[in-house]
Design a protein around this motif. Structure first.
Motif, PDB file in Angstrom:
ATOM      1  N   GLY A   1      22.942 -41.411  60.601  1.00  0.00           N
ATOM      2  CA  GLY A   1      23.939 -41.737  61.609  1.00  0.00           C
ATOM      3  C   GLY A   1      23.846 -43.122  62.212  1.00  0.00           C
ATOM      4  N   THR A   2      24.863 -43.407  63.025  1.00  0.00           N
ATOM      5  CA  THR A   2      24.950 -44.653  63.769  1.00  0.00           C
ATOM      6  C   THR A   2      24.465 -44.396  65.196  1.00  0.00           C
ATOM      7  OG1 THR A   2      27.262 -44.194  64.352  1.00  0.00           O
ATOM      8  CG2 THR A   2      26.863 -45.431  62.319  1.00  0.00           C
ATOM      9  N   HIS A   3      24.852 -45.266  66.124  1.00  0.00           N
ATOM     10  CA  HIS A   3      24.341 -45.167  67.497  1.00  0.00           C
ATOM     11  C   HIS A   3      25.253 -44.259  68.324  1.00  0.00           C
ATOM     12  CE1 HIS A   3      21.493 -46.710  70.463  1.00  0.00           C
ATOM     13  NE2 HIS A   3      22.499 -46.761  71.334  1.00  0.00           N
ATOM     14  N   ASN A   4      25.136 -42.973  68.080  1.00  0.00           N
ATOM     15  CA  ASN A   4      25.925 -42.008  68.836  1.00  0.00           C
ATOM     16  C   ASN A   4      25.200 -40.662  68.830  1.00  0.00           C
ATOM     17  OD1 ASN A   4      26.936 -40.107  66.744  1.00  0.00           O
ATOM     18  ND2 ASN A   4      27.883 -41.953  65.908  1.00  0.00           N
ATOM     19  N   PRO A   5      25.702 -39.676  69.583  1.00  0.00           N
ATOM     20  CA  PRO A   5      24.952 -38.434  69.751  1.00  0.00           C
ATOM     21  C   PRO A   5      25.130 -37.389  68.656  1.00  0.00           C
ATOM     22  CG  PRO A   5      26.891 -38.401  71.162  1.00  0.00           C
ATOM     23  CD  PRO A   5      26.838 -39.769  70.527  1.00  0.00           C
ATOM     24  N   LYS A   6      25.953 -37.634  67.638  1.00  0.00           N
ATOM     25  CA  LYS A   6      26.325 -36.539  66.737  1.00  0.00           C
ATOM     26  C   LYS A   6      25.135 -35.905  66.026  1.00  0.00           C
ATOM     27  CE  LYS A   6      31.171 -37.612  65.926  1.00  0.00           C
ATOM     28  NZ  LYS A   6      32.226 -37.847  64.899  1.00  0.00           N
ATOM     29  N   HIS A   7      24.260 -36.711  65.459  1.00  0.00           N
ATOM     30  CA  HIS A   7      23.107 -36.138  64.756  1.00  0.00           C
ATOM     31  C   HIS A   7      22.183 -35.428  65.739  1.00  0.00           C
ATOM     32  CE1 HIS A   7      19.167 -36.807  62.332  1.00  0.00           C
ATOM     33  NE2 HIS A   7      19.665 -35.619  62.079  1.00  0.00           N
ATOM     34  N   GLY A   8      21.837 -36.121  66.819  1.00  0.00           N
ATOM     35  CA  GLY A   8      20.935 -35.520  67.807  1.00  0.00           C
ATOM     36  C   GLY A   8      21.477 -34.218  68.364  1.00  0.00           C
ATOM     37  N   ALA A   9      22.784 -34.171  68.659  1.00  0.00           N
ATOM     38  CA  ALA A   9      23.385 -32.953  69.212  1.00  0.00           C
ATOM     39  C   ALA A   9      23.399 -31.828  68.186  1.00  0.00           C
ATOM     40  CB  ALA A   9      24.791 -33.255  69.700  1.00  0.00           C
ATOM     41  N   SER A  10      23.602 -32.180  66.910  1.00  0.00           N
ATOM     42  CA  SER A  10      23.680 -31.139  65.882  1.00  0.00           C
ATOM     43  C   SER A  10      22.340 -30.445  65.675  1.00  0.00           C
ATOM     44  CB  SER A  10      24.176 -31.737  64.561  1.00  0.00           C
ATOM     45  OG  SER A  10      23.182 -32.541  63.942  1.00  0.00           O
ATOM     46  N   ILE A  11      21.237 -31.151  65.930  1.00  0.00           N
ATOM     47  CA  ILE A  11      19.908 -30.549  65.751  1.00  0.00           C
ATOM     48  C   ILE A  11      19.263 -30.187  67.084  1.00  0.00           C
ATOM     49  CG2 ILE A  11      19.532 -31.754  63.559  1.00  0.00           C
ATOM     50  CD1 ILE A  11      17.707 -33.718  65.050  1.00  0.00           C
ATOM     51  N   PHE A  12      20.012 -30.297  68.171  1.00  0.00           N
ATOM     52  CA  PHE A  12      19.442 -30.054  69.497  1.00  0.00           C
ATOM     53  C   PHE A  12      18.827 -28.659  69.639  1.00  0.00           C
ATOM     54  CE2 PHE A  12      20.422 -29.102  74.161  1.00  0.00           C
ATOM     55  CZ  PHE A  12      19.239 -29.642  74.610  1.00  0.00           C
ATOM     56  N   PRO A  13      19.481 -27.581  69.186  1.00  0.00           N
ATOM     57  CA  PRO A  13      18.823 -26.277  69.310  1.00  0.00           C
ATOM     58  C   PRO A  13      17.476 -26.215  68.584  1.00  0.00           C
ATOM     59  CG  PRO A  13      21.168 -25.991  68.920  1.00  0.00           C
ATOM     60  CD  PRO A  13      20.873 -27.459  68.709  1.00  0.00           C
ATOM     61  N   ASP A  14      17.416 -26.756  67.373  1.00  0.00           N
ATOM     62  CA  ASP A  14      16.135 -26.764  66.654  1.00  0.00           C
ATOM     63  C   ASP A  14      15.112 -27.668  67.333  1.00  0.00           C
ATOM     64  OD1 ASP A  14      16.860 -24.936  64.724  1.00  0.00           O
ATOM     65  OD2 ASP A  14      17.537 -26.460  63.296  1.00  0.00           O
ATOM     66  N   THR A  15      15.579 -28.737  67.961  1.00  0.00           N
ATOM     67  CA  THR A  15      14.684 -29.600  68.727  1.00  0.00           C
ATOM     68  C   THR A  15      14.013 -28.812  69.840  1.00  0.00           C
ATOM     69  OG1 THR A  15      16.041 -31.551  68.269  1.00  0.00           O
ATOM     70  CG2 THR A  15      14.569 -31.667  70.177  1.00  0.00           C
ATOM     71  N   LEU A  16      14.800 -28.020  70.552  1.00  0.00           N
ATOM     72  CA  LEU A  16      14.238 -27.216  71.644  1.00  0.00           C
ATOM     73  C   LEU A  16      13.267 -26.163  71.119  1.00  0.00           C
ATOM     74  CD1 LEU A  16      17.388 -26.728  73.901  1.00  0.00           C
ATOM     75  CD2 LEU A  16      15.447 -28.257  74.306  1.00  0.00           C
ATOM     76  N   ARG A  17      13.583 -25.572  69.982  1.00  0.00           N
ATOM     77  CA  ARG A  17      12.667 -24.588  69.410  1.00  0.00           C
ATOM     78  C   ARG A  17      11.322 -25.231  69.085  1.00  0.00           C
ATOM     79  NH1 ARG A  17      17.638 -23.270  66.612  1.00  0.00           N
ATOM     80  NH2 ARG A  17      18.450 -21.270  67.366  1.00  0.00           N
ATOM     81  N   TRP A  18      11.376 -26.434  68.514  1.00  0.00           N
ATOM     82  CA  TRP A  18      10.125 -27.135  68.203  1.00  0.00           C
ATOM     83  C   TRP A  18       9.385 -27.525  69.479  1.00  0.00           C
ATOM     84  CZ3 TRP A  18       8.180 -32.003  69.292  1.00  0.00           C
ATOM     85  CH2 TRP A  18       7.044 -32.385  68.578  1.00  0.00           C
ATOM     86  N   LEU A  19      10.114 -28.020  70.452  1.00  0.00           N
ATOM     87  CA  LEU A  19       9.501 -28.513  71.687  1.00  0.00           C
ATOM     88  C   LEU A  19       8.772 -27.399  72.427  1.00  0.00           C
ATOM     89  CD1 LEU A  19       9.663 -31.379  73.102  1.00  0.00           C
ATOM     90  CD2 LEU A  19      11.327 -30.320  74.647  1.00  0.00           C
ATOM     91  N   TRP A  20       9.386 -26.203  72.485  1.00  0.00           N
ATOM     92  CA  TRP A  20       8.840 -25.092  73.278  1.00  0.00           C
ATOM     93  C   TRP A  20       8.173 -24.036  72.399  1.00  0.00           C
ATOM     94  CZ3 TRP A  20       8.730 -26.093  78.278  1.00  0.00           C
ATOM     95  CH2 TRP A  20       9.689 -26.920  78.845  1.00  0.00           C
ATOM     96  N   ARG A  21       7.796 -24.398  71.184  1.00  0.00           N
ATOM     97  CA  ARG A  21       7.414 -23.410  70.177  1.00  0.00           C
ATOM     98  C   ARG A  21       6.231 -22.525  70.591  1.00  0.00           C
ATOM     99  NH1 ARG A  21       5.556 -28.432  68.581  1.00  0.00           N
ATOM    100  NH2 ARG A  21       3.378 -28.562  67.856  1.00  0.00           N
ATOM    101  N   ASP A  22       5.308 -23.061  71.369  1.00  0.00           N
ATOM    102  CA  ASP A  22       4.108 -22.300  71.727  1.00  0.00           C
ATOM    103  C   ASP A  22       4.039 -21.984  73.217  1.00  0.00           C
ATOM    104  OD1 ASP A  22       3.784 -24.901  72.514  1.00  0.00           O
ATOM    105  OD2 ASP A  22       1.918 -25.252  71.430  1.00  0.00           O
ATOM    106  N   TYR A  23       5.146 -22.160  73.913  1.00  0.00           N
ATOM    107  CA  TYR A  23       5.160 -21.893  75.361  1.00  0.00           C
ATOM    108  C   TYR A  23       5.597 -20.445  75.594  1.00  0.00           C
ATOM    109  CZ  TYR A  23       5.318 -23.124  80.297  1.00  0.00           C
ATOM    110  OH  TYR A  23       5.050 -23.195  81.628  1.00  0.00           O
ATOM    111  N   SER A  24       4.992 -19.784  76.546  1.00  0.00           N
ATOM    112  CA  SER A  24       5.318 -18.387  76.833  1.00  0.00           C
ATOM    113  C   SER A  24       6.791 -18.246  77.186  1.00  0.00           C
ATOM    114  CB  SER A  24       4.450 -17.875  77.979  1.00  0.00           C
ATOM    115  OG  SER A  24       4.845 -16.574  78.340  1.00  0.00           O
ATOM    116  N   LYS A  25       7.489 -17.331  76.488  1.00  0.00           N
ATOM    117  CA  LYS A  25       8.910 -17.111  76.734  1.00  0.00           C
ATOM    118  C   LYS A  25       9.134 -15.938  77.683  1.00  0.00           C
ATOM    119  CE  LYS A  25       9.621 -20.137  73.333  1.00  0.00           C
ATOM    120  NZ  LYS A  25       8.262 -20.332  72.806  1.00  0.00           N
TER     121      LYS A  25
END
Length: 308
Positions: A284-308
């Protein structure tokens, strides 16, 4: 053979007609491939959190500035159990349920599925100068809304000034209405472009406050000295920070540097130093499309070992 000649002649005629009418096919953008998935759409039966808007017009750290901020409180929030916290720079764009990012919708879906913890979202706009009486909203030469005047000062500057603004002014205000954890492992900060380097700077300066960072198309270039970070990372004892980093191969190259090369240099330094770090590179270029498309998976990775 005759049908094929007819087909080719028709094809050529259509192309020439399109050219004559000025209808040349528009080149595909590398961002067109990135789409929002189901986790970015409201889902039946998922409890919805509430977003509330606030003004902050009496900053002592950035005097003379005005701004809005928003607070998302998930439906599962229980004041008896302090929630996790995630802070977003350029917050106005993130808090919209029908915007590019749709953070409240993604939070609703992932919290309901226990794929991230119950989390308060804080969305903060950069500071701006107040408009004079009768002054119309400021615009760029192309007619788009102008960036808040204090944005680069707050976001691109190294040091702990913006960190203090969050910790001494905004978060104490938020804490008057909701309770969130003081554990840095339960506190994340995120942003894109200049907001991305800003998010990293906050955690870099105060890892005892923020243990998780997300930076999309981060401006680790020489706007206000951010290109120094790879060397700083290598020369400084490793801090307890988890970092998710994203950029596109077609991001900006200008007088401040190359965003793709700067992000690669940053990623290399973090990896060499042994940080808990993930770098996703798209087209991608300088815009949110790629980041937004993977945002849910980003959160899963970020919080992967935190108590839910």
């Amino acid at each position: 053979m005759f049908p094929r000649r007819v087909f080719l002649a028709t094809l050529v005629s259509s192309f020439i007609a399109g050219m004559a009418l000025g209808q040349d096919p528009k080149p595909a953008s590398p961002d067109d491939q990135y789409k929002l998935g189901p986790d970015s759409q409201p889902q039946p039966g998922v409890p919805e959190g509430k977003v509330t808007e606030y003004d902050w017009n009496n900053s002592k750290i950035y005097p003379g500035t005005v701004r809005k901020y928003w607070v998302y409180v998930p439906a599962q929030y229980n004041a008896a159990k302090p929630a996790c916290l995630m802070v977003f720079q350029d917050g106005g764009g993130y808090q919209k349920k029908d915007g590019a990012w749709r953070v409240p919708v993604v939070f609703d879906n992932l919290i309901a599925k226990k794929e991230m913890p119950v989390t308060i979202g804080v969305f903060i706009n950069p500071g701006d100068e107040p408009l004079k009486p009768g002054e119309p909203p400021r615009k760029r030469p192309d007619g788009r809304p102008a960036s808040p005047k204090n944005r680069s000062v707050e976001y691109d500057s190294l040091g702990d000034t913006y960190s203090r603004f969050l910790l001494e002014e905004i978060l104490p205000e938020v804490a008057k209405t909701v309770k969130f954890t003081s554990d840095p492992a339960g506190r994340a900060i995120a942003g894109s472009s200049s907001g991305g380097i800003c998010a990293f700077t906050v955690a870099w300066e105060h890892p005892e406050q923020f243990g998780k960072v997300v930076t999309w198309i981060g401006s680790f270039t020489n706007i206000r000295g951010g290109n120094a970070y790879p060397d700083m990372v290598r020369k400084t004892p490793k801090k307890n920070i988890r970092i998710f980093q994203q950029d596109g191969k077609n991001d900006i190259v200008n007088q401040f540097g190359s965003w793709p090369e700067a992000n690669k240099a940053m990623a290399a330094a973090l990896d060499e130093k042994g940080y808990d770090h993930k770098f996703v590179v798209g087209e991608g270029t300088h815009n949110p499309k790629h980041g937004a498309s993977i945002f849910p998976d980003t959160l899963r990775w970020l919080w992967r070992d935190y108590s839910k």
